[in-house]
Design a protein around this motif. Structure first.
Motif, short mmCIF file in Angstrom:
data_model
loop_
_atom_site.label_atom_id
_atom_site.label_comp_id
_atom_site.label_asym_id
_atom_site.label_seq_id
_atom_site.Cartn_x
_atom_site.Cartn_y
_atom_site.Cartn_z
N ASN A 153 0.85 -1.18 0.00
CA ASN A 153 0.00 0.00 0.00
C ASN A 153 0.89 1.23 0.00
O ASN A 153 1.55 1.54 0.98
N LEU A 154 0.90 1.94 -1.14
CA LEU A 154 1.66 3.18 -1.24
C LEU A 154 0.73 4.34 -0.90
O LEU A 154 0.25 5.07 -1.77
N ALA A 155 0.47 4.51 0.38
CA ALA A 155 -0.40 5.59 0.82
C ALA A 155 0.15 6.93 0.34
O ALA A 155 1.35 7.17 0.38
N HIS A 156 -0.74 7.79 -0.12
CA HIS A 156 -0.31 9.09 -0.64
C HIS A 156 0.11 10.04 0.47
O HIS A 156 1.01 10.87 0.28
N TYR A 157 -0.54 9.95 1.61
CA TYR A 157 -0.33 10.95 2.66
C TYR A 157 0.17 10.35 3.97
O TYR A 157 0.09 10.98 5.01
N GLY A 158 0.70 9.16 3.89
CA GLY A 158 1.23 8.51 5.09
C GLY A 158 2.34 7.55 4.72
O GLY A 158 2.81 7.52 3.57
N ASP A 159 2.75 6.75 5.67
CA ASP A 159 3.82 5.80 5.43
C ASP A 159 3.31 4.59 4.65
O ASP A 159 2.16 4.17 4.80
N ALA A 160 4.19 4.02 3.84
CA ALA A 160 3.85 2.81 3.10
C ALA A 160 3.68 1.64 4.07
O ALA A 160 4.18 1.65 5.19
N SER A 161 2.96 0.62 3.61
CA SER A 161 2.72 -0.56 4.45
C SER A 161 2.49 -1.77 3.57
O SER A 161 2.31 -1.66 2.35
N ILE A 162 2.51 -2.94 4.21
CA ILE A 162 2.09 -4.18 3.57
C ILE A 162 0.83 -4.63 4.29
O ILE A 162 0.84 -4.78 5.51
N GLU A 163 -0.25 -4.82 3.55
CA GLU A 163 -1.54 -5.17 4.14
C GLU A 163 -1.88 -6.63 3.83
O GLU A 163 -1.73 -7.09 2.69
N PHE A 164 -2.36 -7.34 4.87
CA PHE A 164 -2.74 -8.74 4.73
C PHE A 164 -4.25 -8.89 4.93
O PHE A 164 -4.82 -8.32 5.87
N PHE A 165 -4.88 -9.68 4.06
CA PHE A 165 -6.31 -9.93 4.11
C PHE A 165 -6.57 -11.43 3.95
O PHE A 165 -5.93 -12.09 3.12
N THR A 166 -7.51 -11.96 4.72
CA THR A 166 -7.97 -13.32 4.47
C THR A 166 -9.08 -13.26 3.42
O THR A 166 -9.86 -12.31 3.38
N VAL A 167 -9.14 -14.30 2.60
CA VAL A 167 -10.01 -14.31 1.43
C VAL A 167 -11.17 -15.28 1.62
O VAL A 167 -10.95 -16.45 1.93
N LYS A 177 -6.34 -8.65 8.09
CA LYS A 177 -5.66 -9.50 9.04
C LYS A 177 -4.56 -8.75 9.80
O LYS A 177 -4.48 -8.81 11.02
N ARG A 178 -3.71 -8.04 9.07
CA ARG A 178 -2.61 -7.35 9.72
C ARG A 178 -2.04 -6.27 8.80
O ARG A 178 -2.03 -6.41 7.59
N THR A 179 -1.53 -5.21 9.42
CA THR A 179 -0.74 -4.18 8.74
C THR A 179 0.71 -4.33 9.20
O THR A 179 0.98 -4.38 10.40
N VAL A 180 1.62 -4.41 8.24
CA VAL A 180 3.06 -4.42 8.55
C VAL A 180 3.63 -3.10 8.07
O VAL A 180 3.61 -2.79 6.88
N ARG A 181 4.12 -2.32 9.02
CA ARG A 181 4.70 -1.01 8.71
C ARG A 181 6.02 -0.88 9.46
O ARG A 181 6.09 -1.18 10.65
N ASP A 182 7.05 -0.44 8.76
CA ASP A 182 8.37 -0.35 9.37
C ASP A 182 9.17 0.73 8.64
O ASP A 182 8.98 0.94 7.44
N ALA A 183 10.06 1.40 9.35
CA ALA A 183 10.88 2.45 8.74
C ALA A 183 11.73 1.91 7.60
O ALA A 183 12.12 2.67 6.70
N LYS A 184 12.03 0.61 7.61
CA LYS A 184 12.85 0.01 6.56
C LYS A 184 12.01 -0.41 5.36
O LYS A 184 12.56 -0.86 4.35
N ILE A 185 10.68 -0.30 5.47
CA ILE A 185 9.80 -0.55 4.33
C ILE A 185 9.31 0.82 3.88
O ILE A 185 8.23 1.28 4.25
N TYR A 186 10.11 1.51 3.10
CA TYR A 186 9.85 2.92 2.81
C TYR A 186 9.42 3.18 1.36
O TYR A 186 8.68 4.11 1.09
N ASN A 187 9.87 2.37 0.42
CA ASN A 187 9.43 2.46 -0.98
C ASN A 187 9.10 1.07 -1.51
O ASN A 187 9.65 0.63 -2.53
#
Length: 397
Positions: A153-167, A177-187
Motif C-alpha cells: 500500500n503506497l499511501a499518498h499521505y502517510g507511510d507505506a505498508s504491507i496489508e494482509f487480508f484473508t479471502v 488480518k494485519r498491517t506491517v509497517r516499518d521504517a525500513k519498508i519505505y518504498n
C-alpha cells in the motif's frame, strides 16, 4: 619550458567536449537496449489476445496473481494512478484534490464474457481513506488452509505498508488480518511470501521478502537514482520476530520479486536484468535466520517490471517496457488519453537452460505499459496486467 601549442591534442578545450561526449555514449551503450532507443516494435502473438474491461474503476491494474481456483485471478487497480504515481514521482493533482482509493477484484477470465467482480473489504480496514496498492501476492497456509492476499500500500499521505487480508472467495469478502509497517519498508514495490509454517507468526501471518524500488522517497535525487545510483534493495520481514532484516543492497531500481521457499528472483528495472538468489534458512534458538546467495542472472531487452515463477516448468515470466524511454515520457504526460501509447512485452526465462524468449509484443495499440505476465498452464492462457490501461489482457498460449 615553452607551453604546448594551442592545437595540442590534449588541450583542455577539447577535453571539455570529449568528457561529456564519452559520458553520453556510455549512457546510451548501457541503457540503450533497455530504453529501446532506435528499436522498431512489431506485434508478436497478439492475434489470440483480448482485452477484458468492465466497470470504470477496473483499470490501471498493475499486478495480478492466480488464485487456487482454475481460471480465476485476483488483481488490484488504482484508477487514478495517472494523477498520482508515487513510484516515479509524477503528481498531477490539483490543490486540495485527493485521488480515489483503490480496490481488489476477482476475475474469471475463462468465462465468456469474463466475470469481473469487486471484493468487499470488511469495516476493520478503511480502504476508502488512502489505499493505493501496487504489488500483490496470494498465499495459502499449509496447516490451516487460510487463504491470504497481501498487498503493498503506497499511501499518498502517510507511510507505506504491507496489508494482509484473508479471502472468502464465495462471498467476495476480504477480512483485514494485519498491517506491517516499518521504517525500513519505505518504498515497497513487490512482495514474495515464504510459505514455510516455521516462519509464520502465531496468527499465521507469513514472513516475506520485499523490494524497495528507490532509496530516496521524493525529489530530484529519486529521479536520477533510476539510472545512476545502485541504492535500492531487498528486505526481509521476519514474522516470528516482527522485525525487518537485511536482504540485498546495491540494486538499480529493484522491482518485481518472485520465487519459492528455496530461491528468489529479483528484477532490476533499468539494468534490464533478473537475478536469482538461493535462500538459506537456519534456526538459532528456534528463531529463523535468512540469507541470500547470488546464483546467476539473465538480461532482457526492456525495462523489466513484475515477475512470476512457474514452478512446473522452472520458468520466470517477465513483463516490462521494451521502449523504456517511451514509457517514461508517457508517465510524465497528464493527458494520457491522447498521448502515444508505449508498447508492451512479456518474455520468459528458462532458468535451467538460461535461454530467454519472447511470448508477446504489442506496439501499444491494443495494450500498453505491461507490468505483469501470468501463465495459466491448465487453461493455456497468458494474463497480462498494465500500469496505465483498462482491465487485463487475456491471450491463448
Amino acid at each position: 619550458m615553452a607551453p604546448p601549442p594551442k592545437d595540442y591534442w590534449f588541450h583542455l578545450k577539447y577535453w571539455a567536449l570529449i568528457i561529456p561526449a564519452a559520458y553520453v555514449v556510455s549512457f546510451i551503450y548501457s541503457f540503450g537496449p533497455v530504453m529501446g532507443i532506435g528499436r522498431k516494435m512489431v506485434d508478436y502473438n497478439v492475434d489470440t489476445c483480448e482485452k477484458i474491461s468492465g466497470p470504470t474503476d477496473f483499470n490501471f491494474c498493475e499486478d495480478v496473481v492466480l488464485s487456487n481456483v482454475s481460471g480465476v485471478a485476483y488483481t488490484t487497480c488504482d484508477p487514478e494512478r495517472h494523477l498520482f504515481n508515487k513510484v516515479m514521482g509524477h503528481h498531477f493533482l490539483e490543490e486540495g484534490q485527493k485521488a480515489k482509493s483503490s480496490d481488489f477484484w476477482r476475475v474469471n477470465y475463462v468465462e465468456v464474457p469474463a466475470s469481473i467482480e469487486k471484493f468487499t473489504i470488511n469495516k476493520e480496514f478503511d480502504s476508502t481513506s488512502d489505499f493505493h496498492p501496487l504489488g500483490i501476492t496470494f498465499d495459502i497456509n499449509p496447516e490451516t488452509n487460510e487463504q491470504i492476499l497481501a498487498s503493498v500500500n503506497l499511501a499518498h499521505y502517510g507511510d507505506a505498508s504491507i496489508e494482509f487480508f484473508t479471502v472468502d472467495d464465495e462471498s467476495l469478502t476480504l477480512t483485514h488480518k494485519r498491517t506491517v509497517r516499518d521504517a525500513k519498508i519505505y518504498n515497497p514495490n513487490s512482495i514474495h511470501i515464504i510459505n514455510d509454517v516455521r516462519l509464520r507468526a502465531d496468527d499465521g501471518t507469513p514472513s516475506f521478502f520485499f523490494t524497495n524500488d528507490h532509496y530516496f522517497t521524493s525529489g530530484f535525487l529519486k529521479k536520477i537514482e533510476n539510472y545512476f545510483l545502485y541504492l535500492s534493495n531487498v528486505g526481509f520481514y521476519n514474522a516470528r520476530t516482527g522485525k525487518v532484516e537485511k536482504g540485498i543492497n546495491g540494486l538499480l531500481f529493484a522491482n518485481g520479486i518472485t520465487g519459492t521457499d528455496e530461491f528468489l528472483f529479483v528484477a532490476e528495472t533499468y539494468a534490464g536484468t533478473i537475478k536469482k538468489y538461493d535462500i538459506q534458512i537456519t534456526f538459532v534458538d528456534d528463531v529463523p535466520q535468512v540469507n541470500l546467495n547470488y546464483v546467476k542472472e539473465a538480461f532482457f531487452y526492456m525495462a523489466v517490471d513484475n515477475l512470476r515463477y512457474v514452478a512446473e516448468k522452472d520458468l520466470v515470466v517477465v513483463a516490462g517496457h521494451p521502449k523504456g524511454i517511451d514509457a517514461l515520457i508517457f508517465m510524465m504526460v497528464k493527458d494520457k488519453v491522447n498521448a502515444v501509447k508505449p508498447p508492451s512485452q512479456v518474455d520468459v526465462w528458462d532458468v535451467e537452460s538460461g535461454e530467454t524468449k519472447t511470448l508477446l509484443v504489442d506496439n501499444g495499440e491494443l495494450f500498453t505499459t505491461s507490468t505483469t505476465g501470468l501463465i495459466d498452464l491448465v487453461n493455456s492462457k497468458l494474463i497480462v496486467s498494465s500500469l496505465f490501461d483498462e482491465g487485463l489482457l487475456i491471450c491463448d498460449l
